[in-house]
Design a protein around this motif. Structure first.
Motif, PDB file in Angstrom:
ATOM      1  N   ASN A 170       0.872  -1.175   0.000  1.00  0.00           N
ATOM      2  CA  ASN A 170       0.000   0.000   0.000  1.00  0.00           C
ATOM      3  C   ASN A 170       0.906   1.220   0.000  1.00  0.00           C
ATOM      4  O   ASN A 170       2.109   1.113   0.272  1.00  0.00           O
ATOM      5  CB  ASN A 170      -0.912  -0.012   1.241  1.00  0.00           C
ATOM      6  N   ASP A 173       0.746   6.262   3.292  1.00  0.00           N
ATOM      7  CA  ASP A 173      -0.020   7.518   3.316  1.00  0.00           C
ATOM      8  C   ASP A 173       0.366   8.428   4.482  1.00  0.00           C
ATOM      9  O   ASP A 173       0.248   9.639   4.394  1.00  0.00           O
ATOM     10  CB  ASP A 173      -1.518   7.189   3.437  1.00  0.00           C
ATOM     11  N   ASN A 185      -3.737   3.819  -5.731  1.00  0.00           N
ATOM     12  CA  ASN A 185      -3.160   2.476  -5.815  1.00  0.00           C
ATOM     13  C   ASN A 185      -3.241   1.854  -7.203  1.00  0.00           C
ATOM     14  O   ASN A 185      -2.642   0.808  -7.440  1.00  0.00           O
ATOM     15  CB  ASN A 185      -3.811   1.566  -4.773  1.00  0.00           C
ATOM     16  N   THR A 246      -9.457   6.352  -3.918  1.00  0.00           N
ATOM     17  CA  THR A 246      -8.894   7.578  -4.474  1.00  0.00           C
ATOM     18  C   THR A 246      -8.989   7.558  -5.999  1.00  0.00           C
ATOM     19  O   THR A 246      -9.293   8.559  -6.618  1.00  0.00           O
ATOM     20  CB  THR A 246      -7.409   7.701  -4.071  1.00  0.00           C
TER      21      THR A 246
HETATM   22  N1  GLU Z   1      -3.769   4.107   0.101  1.00  0.00           N
HETATM   23  C1  GLU Z   1      -5.180   4.345   0.214  1.00  0.00           C
HETATM   24  C2  GLU Z   1      -5.781   3.477   1.310  1.00  0.00           C
HETATM   25  O1  GLU Z   1      -5.241   2.463   1.649  1.00  0.00           O
HETATM   26  C3  GLU Z   1      -5.919   3.987  -1.025  1.00  0.00           C
HETATM   27  C4  GLU Z   1      -5.599   4.752  -2.228  1.00  0.00           C
HETATM   28  C5  GLU Z   1      -6.576   4.406  -3.338  1.00  0.00           C
HETATM   29  O2  GLU Z   1      -7.766   4.296  -3.061  1.00  0.00           O
HETATM   30  O3  GLU Z   1      -6.170   4.258  -4.479  1.00  0.00           O
HETATM   31  O4  GLU Z   1      -6.833   3.816   1.780  1.00  0.00           O
END
Ligand code: GLU
Length: 408
Positions: A170, A173, A185, A246
């Motif tokens: 991941n 963040d 992602n 996102t």
């Molecule tokens: N890194 C974010 C999360 O784990 C997600 C990013 C995305 O939704 O692309 O919530």
């Protein structure tokens, strides 16, 4: 010279340290250019979006269980699998008792920090039930842009996979501020696929794939079974993100386009379809298949085009624009019209058309901005007299140069 689309930025594959190098895509005989070829996939990156690990905006263990079971089946068949899992922010929202996804960076980071533990614990618990071990890798854009950190990430992924562990990736963040983020992602997943030299990237979401228009608004929207080339028109037509994650279709299509240029196939498919992974790999016509481009970009150029952060700009005169864009030549000092920024030799710079400012590409500069300032407009033979030394005739050698697709 390779032409790439200026909209996309991606990743370099560097020589591994202490590991058997993966097959080079440029020489690979594996051509995943048809769905029927997907039976041959050995190395797979699967991205699972926030909307899939949550049901009614709450983490759903049932969903985790279903994916864990599917991954275990694939591992059982000898496939190597890396997972990119979203859901940290969504899990954090639930854990911290917030009613909506936060909009401020601070709160998003707090949610990601609290939720990442919950997310990984759900993966660990459900994978364990299928006798699979998992490991967490949190990455930032800087990690992937930095050669040493990049190598470490790659070696860690390879070691884990060799030991039968499922790496779960991941974005970190909590430490990544907005301007320096990979951001979503879909993009991170494509970077990981390129970094690890995967055979296929499967991007699972809560839609059946890419539609001709937004199926949530347009009843006439038709599912696109296959995309041969990702161009600006297709990107423009891709929709925006849902309430949980996102990325929207735009980032998914862009990610697939980047990988196509790298010579890798991708799929966007609905993660809620029963046994979706197995069925996709069997060649079933589910989701949208993005065929790899015939012209496969070498890993280094791909990294240069997409992963790097240019430190300055070199403006070219009309002759150099023609030489680079049409004839695939190196950039000589005589073709430099102007220099902007304070970069060092070895830094990545953007190349623009000095007449209209159009972005032409990126390259690794052999000289610093101050040095190029002194040699611009000169012949290569005059470099030594101007600088007191000359370590190369070119300001940027064509091997370290990527010209973007000018038709956009
Ligand atoms: N890194 C974010 C999360 O784990 C997600 C990013 C995305 O939704 O692309 O919530």
């Amino acid at each position: 010279m390779e032409q790439v689309n200026g909209l996309f930025r991606a990743w370099r594959l560097l020589p591994p340290v202490g590991h058997r190098p993966p097959p080079d895509k440029d020489e690979s005989s594996k051509n995943m250019d048809k769905r029927s070829e997907l039976k041959k996939v050995r190395r797979l990156v699967v991205k699972i979006g926030s909307s899939l690990v949550c049901a009614q905006e709450r983490l759903s263990l049932g969903r985790f269980r279903s994916f864990a079971g599917q991954l275990a089946k694939l591992r059982g068949r000898g496939l190597e699998v890396v997972l990119v899992s979203s859901g940290a922010v969504a899990a954090g929202v639930q854990k911290l008792g917030l009613t909506t996804r936060p909009t401020t960076v601070r709160l998003k980071q707090a949610c990601a920090s609290a939720g990442q533990v919950t997310l990984m614990s759900a993966w660990e618990k459900t994978l364990e039930a299928f006798h699979l071990k998992c490991a967490q890798i949190l990455l930032t854009a800087d990690d992937l842009a930095d050669r040493r950190r990049f190598l470490n990430a790659r070696n860690t992924i390879m070691s884990l996979v060799e030991m039968g562990v499922v790496p779960i990736i991941n974005e970190n963040d909590t430490v990544a501020v907005e301007e320096l983020k990979v951001g979503d992602n879909d993009t991170l997943g494509s970077m990981v696929a390129s970094l690890w030299d995967a055979d296929l990237f499967i991007n699972l979401t809560d839609l059946d794939g890419l539609y001709s228009s937004d199926p949530r608004k347009d009843a006439e929207a038709a599912l696109i079974a296959e995309v041969e080339r990702v161009d600006q028109k297709l990107l423009d037509s891709a929709g925006s993100g849902g309430p949980l994650g996102t990325g929207g279709m735009f980032t998914k299509v862009r990610a697939a386009g980047r990988l196509a240029e790298r010579g890798m196939a991708s799929l966007i498919a609905n993660g809620l379809t029963r046994d979706v992974l197995e069925r996709l790999l069997a060649g079933e016509p589910l989701g949208t298949f993005f065929a790899p481009s015939k012209k496969r970009r070498r890993a280094k150029k791909h990294w240069l085009a997409f992963a790097t952060r240019p430190k300055g700009t070199i403006r070219l005169d009309a002759g150099a624009v023609k030489a680079l864009v049409e004839r695939g030549k190196s950039l000589l000092p005589s073709g430099v019209a102007a220099v902007e920024g304070l970069f060092q030799a070895g830094d990545v710079v953007t190349l623009t058309d000095g007449q209209n400012g159009r972005e032409l590409g990126v390259g690794l500069a052999n000289y610093s901005a101050l040095e190029i300032q002194k040699i611009k407009g000169l012949k290569s033979a005059e470099i030594e007299a101007a600088l007191g030394f000359s370590h190369s005739e070119e300001v940027i050698h064509r091997d370290n140069l990527v010209i973007f697709d000018q038709d956009g």
